[in-house]
Design a protein around this motif. Sequence first.
Motif, PDB file in Angstrom:
ATOM      1  N   LEU A  56       0.828  -1.209   0.000  1.00 40.91           N
ATOM      2  CA  LEU A  56       0.000   0.000   0.000  1.00 40.91           C
ATOM      3  C   LEU A  56       0.862   1.259   0.000  1.00 40.91           C
ATOM      4  CD1 LEU A  56      -2.726  -1.097   2.538  1.00 40.91           C
ATOM      5  CD2 LEU A  56      -3.161  -0.386   0.182  1.00 40.91           C
ATOM      6  N   THR A  57       1.971   1.201   0.695  1.00 43.05           N
ATOM      7  CA  THR A  57       2.845   2.361   0.814  1.00 43.05           C
ATOM      8  C   THR A  57       3.752   2.554  -0.395  1.00 43.05           C
ATOM      9  OG1 THR A  57       2.882   2.012   3.198  1.00 43.05           O
ATOM     10  CG2 THR A  57       4.557   3.462   2.311  1.00 43.05           C
ATOM     11  N   ASN A  58       4.283   1.456  -0.933  1.00 41.60           N
ATOM     12  CA  ASN A  58       5.340   1.559  -1.938  1.00 41.60           C
ATOM     13  C   ASN A  58       4.994   1.041  -3.324  1.00 41.60           C
ATOM     14  OD1 ASN A  58       7.405   2.597  -0.121  1.00 41.60           O
ATOM     15  ND2 ASN A  58       7.226   0.616   0.872  1.00 41.60           N
ATOM     16  N   ASP A  59       4.019   0.134  -3.437  1.00 40.65           N
ATOM     17  CA  ASP A  59       3.751  -0.507  -4.738  1.00 40.65           C
ATOM     18  C   ASP A  59       2.288  -0.924  -4.825  1.00 40.65           C
ATOM     19  OD1 ASP A  59       4.173  -1.593  -7.221  1.00 40.65           O
ATOM     20  OD2 ASP A  59       5.322  -3.318  -6.512  1.00 40.65           O
ATOM     21  N   VAL A  60       1.395   0.047  -4.710  1.00 45.25           N
ATOM     22  CA  VAL A  60      -0.043  -0.245  -4.625  1.00 45.25           C
ATOM     23  C   VAL A  60      -0.568  -0.976  -5.866  1.00 45.25           C
ATOM     24  CG1 VAL A  60      -0.904   1.950  -5.542  1.00 45.25           C
ATOM     25  CG2 VAL A  60      -2.232   0.712  -3.823  1.00 45.25           C
ATOM     26  N   ASP A  61       0.076  -0.788  -7.016  1.00 41.93           N
ATOM     27  CA  ASP A  61      -0.384  -1.449  -8.240  1.00 41.93           C
ATOM     28  C   ASP A  61      -0.227  -2.973  -8.171  1.00 41.93           C
ATOM     29  OD1 ASP A  61      -1.071   1.002  -9.317  1.00 41.93           O
ATOM     30  OD2 ASP A  61       0.884   1.257 -10.297  1.00 41.93           O
ATOM     31  N   ASN A  62       0.694  -3.466  -7.375  1.00 44.82           N
ATOM     32  CA  ASN A  62       0.901  -4.911  -7.258  1.00 44.82           C
ATOM     33  C   ASN A  62       0.147  -5.533  -6.092  1.00 44.82           C
ATOM     34  OD1 ASN A  62       2.488  -5.687  -9.475  1.00 44.82           O
ATOM     35  ND2 ASN A  62       4.255  -4.675  -8.555  1.00 44.82           N
ATOM     36  N   LEU A  63      -0.603  -4.746  -5.345  1.00 46.11           N
ATOM     37  CA  LEU A  63      -1.347  -5.287  -4.204  1.00 46.11           C
ATOM     38  C   LEU A  63      -2.359  -6.341  -4.648  1.00 46.11           C
ATOM     39  CD1 LEU A  63      -2.029  -5.306  -1.202  1.00 46.11           C
ATOM     40  CD2 LEU A  63      -3.582  -3.388  -1.627  1.00 46.11           C
ATOM     41  N   PRO A  73      -9.962 -14.756  -0.715  1.00 45.69           N
ATOM     42  CA  PRO A  73     -11.289 -14.730  -1.331  1.00 45.69           C
ATOM     43  C   PRO A  73     -11.745 -13.284  -1.555  1.00 45.69           C
ATOM     44  CG  PRO A  73     -11.284 -16.080   0.659  1.00 45.69           C
ATOM     45  CD  PRO A  73      -9.967 -15.387   0.589  1.00 45.69           C
ATOM     46  N   TYR A  74     -12.426 -13.041  -2.650  1.00 47.69           N
ATOM     47  CA  TYR A  74     -12.917 -11.706  -3.002  1.00 47.69           C
ATOM     48  C   TYR A  74     -11.761 -10.699  -2.998  1.00 47.69           C
ATOM     49  CZ  TYR A  74     -17.308 -14.011  -1.778  1.00 47.69           C
ATOM     50  OH  TYR A  74     -18.353 -14.898  -1.691  1.00 47.69           O
ATOM     51  N   SER A  75     -10.695 -11.020  -3.727  1.00 53.92           N
ATOM     52  CA  SER A  75      -9.464 -10.223  -3.723  1.00 53.92           C
ATOM     53  C   SER A  75      -9.702  -8.760  -4.080  1.00 53.92           C
ATOM     54  CB  SER A  75      -8.452 -10.804  -4.705  1.00 53.92           C
ATOM     55  OG  SER A  75      -8.084 -12.093  -4.334  1.00 53.92           O
ATOM     56  N   LYS A  76     -10.520  -8.511  -5.099  1.00 56.60           N
ATOM     57  CA  LYS A  76     -10.748  -7.125  -5.532  1.00 56.60           C
ATOM     58  C   LYS A  76     -11.451  -6.316  -4.447  1.00 56.60           C
ATOM     59  CE  LYS A  76     -10.800  -8.003 -10.471  1.00 56.60           C
ATOM     60  NZ  LYS A  76     -11.570  -7.953 -11.711  1.00 56.60           N
ATOM     61  N   LYS A  77     -12.444  -6.917  -3.813  1.00 50.35           N
ATOM     62  CA  LYS A  77     -13.171  -6.227  -2.746  1.00 50.35           C
ATOM     63  C   LYS A  77     -12.231  -5.963  -1.573  1.00 50.35           C
ATOM     64  CE  LYS A  77     -16.992  -6.677   0.480  1.00 50.35           C
ATOM     65  NZ  LYS A  77     -17.987  -7.547   1.058  1.00 50.35           N
ATOM     66  N   TYR A  78     -11.459  -6.959  -1.200  1.00 52.12           N
ATOM     67  CA  TYR A  78     -10.524  -6.821  -0.084  1.00 52.12           C
ATOM     68  C   TYR A  78      -9.474  -5.758  -0.389  1.00 52.12           C
ATOM     69  CZ  TYR A  78      -7.240  -8.222   3.589  1.00 52.12           C
ATOM     70  OH  TYR A  78      -6.404  -8.231   4.670  1.00 52.12           O
ATOM     71  N   CYS A  79      -8.995  -5.722  -1.623  1.00 54.30           N
ATOM     72  CA  CYS A  79      -8.012  -4.724  -2.035  1.00 54.30           C
ATOM     73  C   CYS A  79      -8.604  -3.322  -1.877  1.00 54.30           C
ATOM     74  CB  CYS A  79      -7.585  -4.970  -3.477  1.00 54.30           C
ATOM     75  SG  CYS A  79      -6.315  -3.856  -4.080  1.00 54.30           S
ATOM     76  N   GLY A  80      -9.846  -3.146  -2.295  1.00 57.76           N
ATOM     77  CA  GLY A  80     -10.518  -1.865  -2.131  1.00 57.76           C
ATOM     78  C   GLY A  80     -10.656  -1.478  -0.670  1.00 57.76           C
ATOM     79  N   GLN A  81     -10.980  -2.451   0.165  1.00 53.52           N
ATOM     80  CA  GLN A  81     -11.092  -2.185   1.602  1.00 53.52           C
ATOM     81  C   GLN A  81      -9.749  -1.741   2.185  1.00 53.52           C
ATOM     82  OE1 GLN A  81     -12.632  -6.064   2.699  1.00 53.52           O
ATOM     83  NE2 GLN A  81     -14.590  -5.149   3.316  1.00 53.52           N
ATOM     84  N   LEU A  82      -8.677  -2.421   1.776  1.00 57.49           N
ATOM     85  CA  LEU A  82      -7.350  -2.066   2.275  1.00 57.49           C
ATOM     86  C   LEU A  82      -6.961  -0.656   1.858  1.00 57.49           C
ATOM     87  CD1 LEU A  82      -5.307  -5.362   1.749  1.00 57.49           C
ATOM     88  CD2 LEU A  82      -6.308  -4.481   3.863  1.00 57.49           C
ATOM     89  N   LYS A  83      -7.284  -0.288   0.630  1.00 61.25           N
ATOM     90  CA  LYS A  83      -6.973   1.065   0.161  1.00 61.25           C
ATOM     91  C   LYS A  83      -7.750   2.112   0.959  1.00 61.25           C
ATOM     92  CE  LYS A  83      -5.728  -0.260  -4.548  1.00 61.25           C
ATOM     93  NZ  LYS A  83      -6.129  -0.183  -5.961  1.00 61.25           N
TER      94      LYS A  83
END
Length: 89
Positions: A56-63, A73-83
């Motif tokens: 999240l800090t250094n390479d958000v595109d590869n998260l 599970p639900y990687s895209k949703k979880y990624c959005g939550q983390l952001k």
Amino acid sequence: MSNSLASFLKYIAIKLIVLLDEPDEQEGNDEKDVTIAVDAPYEDFLIIHLLEYYLLTNDVDNLINYLKKIKIPYSKKYCGQLKKIYALL
């Protein structure tokens, strides 16, 4: 990472609050959840949080790629939550 310890600890605190308030998304189960056992955390339980924070800090595109590779599970949703959680810092 040692220079951002306070920020990382705040991230963990916010993440736990946000994610523990999320309802479970199990289909076809109208019964209340039952905790079978509560074990002590593994010694390496912070590694996933550290990796997420680093990305999240250094390479958000590869998260999202990381989350898919570790089969969250639900990687895209979880990624959005983390952001969103990271934006609260």
